[in-house]
Each structure stands twice: as structure tokens, then as C-alpha cells.
Design a protein around this motif. Structure first.
Motif, PDB file in Angstrom:
ATOM      1  N   GLN A   1      -4.666   6.220  -4.017  1.00  0.00           N
ATOM      2  CA  GLN A   1      -5.188   4.941  -3.524  1.00  0.00           C
ATOM      3  C   GLN A   1      -4.476   3.766  -4.204  1.00  0.00           C
TER       4      GLN A   1
ATOM      5  N   LEU B   1      -0.192   7.636   9.556  1.00  0.00           N
ATOM      6  CA  LEU B   1       0.004   6.224   9.891  1.00  0.00           C
ATOM      7  C   LEU B   1       0.653   6.095  11.263  1.00  0.00           C
TER       8      LEU B   1
ATOM      9  N   MET C   1      -5.861   2.562   8.982  1.00  0.00           N
ATOM     10  CA  MET C   1      -5.096   2.259   7.776  1.00  0.00           C
ATOM     11  C   MET C   1      -5.827   2.771   6.538  1.00  0.00           C
ATOM     12  N   ASP C   2      -7.143   2.644   6.541  1.00  0.00           N
ATOM     13  CA  ASP C   2      -7.938   3.108   5.406  1.00  0.00           C
ATOM     14  C   ASP C   2      -7.783   4.619   5.223  1.00  0.00           C
TER      15      ASP C   2
ATOM     16  N   LEU D   1       0.827  -1.202   0.000  1.00  0.00           N
ATOM     17  CA  LEU D   1       0.000   0.000   0.000  1.00  0.00           C
ATOM     18  C   LEU D   1       0.862   1.253   0.000  1.00  0.00           C
TER      19      LEU D   1
ATOM     20  N   ALA E   1      -5.148   6.435   6.101  1.00  0.00           N
ATOM     21  CA  ALA E   1      -3.783   6.715   5.632  1.00  0.00           C
ATOM     22  C   ALA E   1      -3.601   6.369   4.158  1.00  0.00           C
ATOM     23  N   ARG E   2      -4.279   5.322   3.693  1.00  0.00           N
ATOM     24  CA  ARG E   2      -4.065   4.862   2.312  1.00  0.00           C
ATOM     25  C   ARG E   2      -4.944   5.587   1.300  1.00  0.00           C
ATOM     26  N   THR E   3      -6.015   6.251   1.771  1.00  0.00           N
ATOM     27  CA  THR E   3      -6.904   6.951   0.836  1.00  0.00           C
ATOM     28  C   THR E   3      -6.687   8.459   0.851  1.00  0.00           C
TER      29      THR E   3
ATOM     30  N   THR F   1       0.780   4.878   1.416  1.00  0.00           N
ATOM     31  CA  THR F   1       0.059   5.595   2.467  1.00  0.00           C
ATOM     32  C   THR F   1       0.623   7.004   2.635  1.00  0.00           C
ATOM     33  N   ASN F   2      -0.130   7.824   3.360  1.00  0.00           N
ATOM     34  CA  ASN F   2       0.413   9.083   3.859  1.00  0.00           C
ATOM     35  C   ASN F   2       0.963   8.777   5.243  1.00  0.00           C
TER      36      ASN F   2
ATOM     37  N   ASN G   1       6.429  -2.050   8.259  1.00  0.00           N
ATOM     38  CA  ASN G   1       6.805  -0.694   7.893  1.00  0.00           C
ATOM     39  C   ASN G   1       8.317  -0.674   7.670  1.00  0.00           C
TER      40      ASN G   1
ATOM     41  N   THR H   1      -1.991   9.755  -2.484  1.00  0.00           N
ATOM     42  CA  THR H   1      -1.690   8.324  -2.619  1.00  0.00           C
ATOM     43  C   THR H   1      -2.241   7.724  -3.907  1.00  0.00           C
TER      44      THR H   1
END
Length: 223
Positions: A209, A146, A198-199, A139, A201-203, A141-142, A182, A207
Motif C-alpha cells: 500500500q 489496473l 484503483m483502490d 501510487l 489495484a493499489r491495496t 499498484t498491481n 500511466n 504493493t
């Protein structure tokens, strides 16, 4: 209807990134077999030069690397190429001029190279199902959003957008948590956080996505 196992975990060899730019490559190293990992590390500079990314990798670069090592995968993203809005973004403004031609070309040539790239986004339910049935997940992520429950802090301690790759290696439905490696972590522990965190950070914006689903043989995992 197949019921998902309550939890799942993939045994990956943790690899800590060596520089401030190689988190994506470190995630690839965790996915590769020990023989492949050794080959990559022994030829690191040469491979980076051949792949053309120098010290700045995009998710499409990671896909070409996985293809190089014949790792079956699929790439899902919001944008095929580079989002023009990123040119105004401080994080991207320094690298887009340098990377745009390469990234655009790699997206254009992806199908011809046998890569499976899809312009669509997925939700956490799809991600959990993949973890349950197929393999780990890489993934983007930002990192500023995180936070690991074990580390007790944001490992990178950055503000604004900080693009950072991690490898999801498991989940627990009852706890509503996901487990991940990580590359910034130095002691090799497996990080964990709520699926919802996590959702987020990843969206986050920046990113796209981006997500790479890895298809792995089942003997490398346990329930």
C-alpha cells in the motif's frame, strides 16, 4: 468543515517509460519542473548510479530522488523495509537479494536525510482529500488489476503480480472516478477508472500500500 471541490485536476507533463523497470522514475519525471526534468534526463545514468538502484527501484528510492530535487512529499507504507513474505513471491524473489541491503539502509537513514516516512495505510477518502488540497499522488499498484476506461484494456497485459507506479492527477466525486498518468501509455492520454477499481489495484498483496503524497504549489492545478 471544508467541502471538497466536486472535481480537481493537476496539469502534469506525461512521460512514457523507456524501459521495463523505470515506471517509478517516469512518475518522478512527471512531478518535476521542466528544468529539473531536463537535468535528470541529461544525467540519467549517473544519477541512477549515485542513488544506487541500478535498474530496480523501490518506493523509498523514489523518495530519495524527490528529496534530491527538493520536492516536498510524505511516504506511507505498510512495511518499513522489505516484507519477509515477499522472498517467496516470484515477482520479488529475483530482486530482493540484490536490493535488500540498499533498501534497508535507506529506510534506516530516512529520518536523518529529512524524509517523512510513516508506517500506516490510508484509504481512498484520504487520497481524494490530498488531491483536493495539496497535489498529485504517486501510487504503487498491481498492474494486472489496473484497467483504464480509455485504454479499454490492461495496458501491461500481465498476470499475477506486476508492480507498477502511476501518478494520480485528479478525481471527480460525482462520477466516482480518479484520473491518472500511466507511464506505460505512449500517446500521453490521461487514464481514468472508478475509485474503487484503483483502490483494489493499489491495496493488492505486493504493493505494501505504498503511496507518496506530493505537496505542490496551487498554481499548477485547476478545478
Amino acid at each position: 468543515m471544508n467541502i471538497l471541490p466536486q472535481s480537481k485536476h493537476y496539469n502534469l507533463t506525461h512521460y512514457q517509460q523507456r524501459y521495463n523497470w523505470d515506471c517509478g522514475l517516469s512518475c518522478i519525471l512527471m512531478i518535476l519542473s521542466s528544468t529539473q526534468r531536463e537535468q535528470f534526463l541529461n544525467n540519467f545514468e549517473g544519477i541512477c548510479k549515485e542513488e544506487g538502484f541500478g535498474s530496480s527501484t523501490w518506493t523509498i528510492d523514489l523518495c530519495y530522488l524527490l528529496q534530491r530535487y527538493q520536492v516536498r512529499h510524505e511516504y506511507y507504507t505498510q512495511t518499513l523495509g522489505i516484507d519477509p513474505n515477499y522472498t517467496q513471491h516470484m515477482y520479488y524473489s529475483k530482486i530482493i537479494d540484490k536490493d535488500e541491503k540498499r533498501v534497508t539502509r535507506k529506510f534506516k537513514d530516512a529520518k536523518a536525510h529529512g524524509l517523512r516516512v510513516h508506517q500506516r495505510t490510508v484509504d481512498m477518502e484520504v487520497i481524494i482529500k490530498h488531491l483536493a488540497r495539496n497535489g498529485p499522488v504517486i501510487l504503487l499498484t498491481n498492474a494486472s488489476l489496473l484497467t483504464c476506461e480509455i485504454c479499454k484494456r490492461n495496458v501491461l497485459e500481465k498476470f499475477g503480480y506486476a508492480g507498477h507506479y502511476v501518478v494520480l492527477c485528479g478525481y471527480d466525486i460525482n462520477l466516482q472516478k480518479v484520473f491518472y498518468h500511466n507511464p506505460e501509455v505512449h500517446d500521453g492520454h490521461i487514464c481514468r477508472c472508478l475509485s474503487e477499481a484503483m483502490d483494489t489495484a493499489r491495496t493488492a498483496f505486493g504493493t505494501d500500500q505504498d503511496i507518496i503524497f506530493i505537496y505542490e504549489q496551487q498554481q499548477n492545478s485547476n478545478q
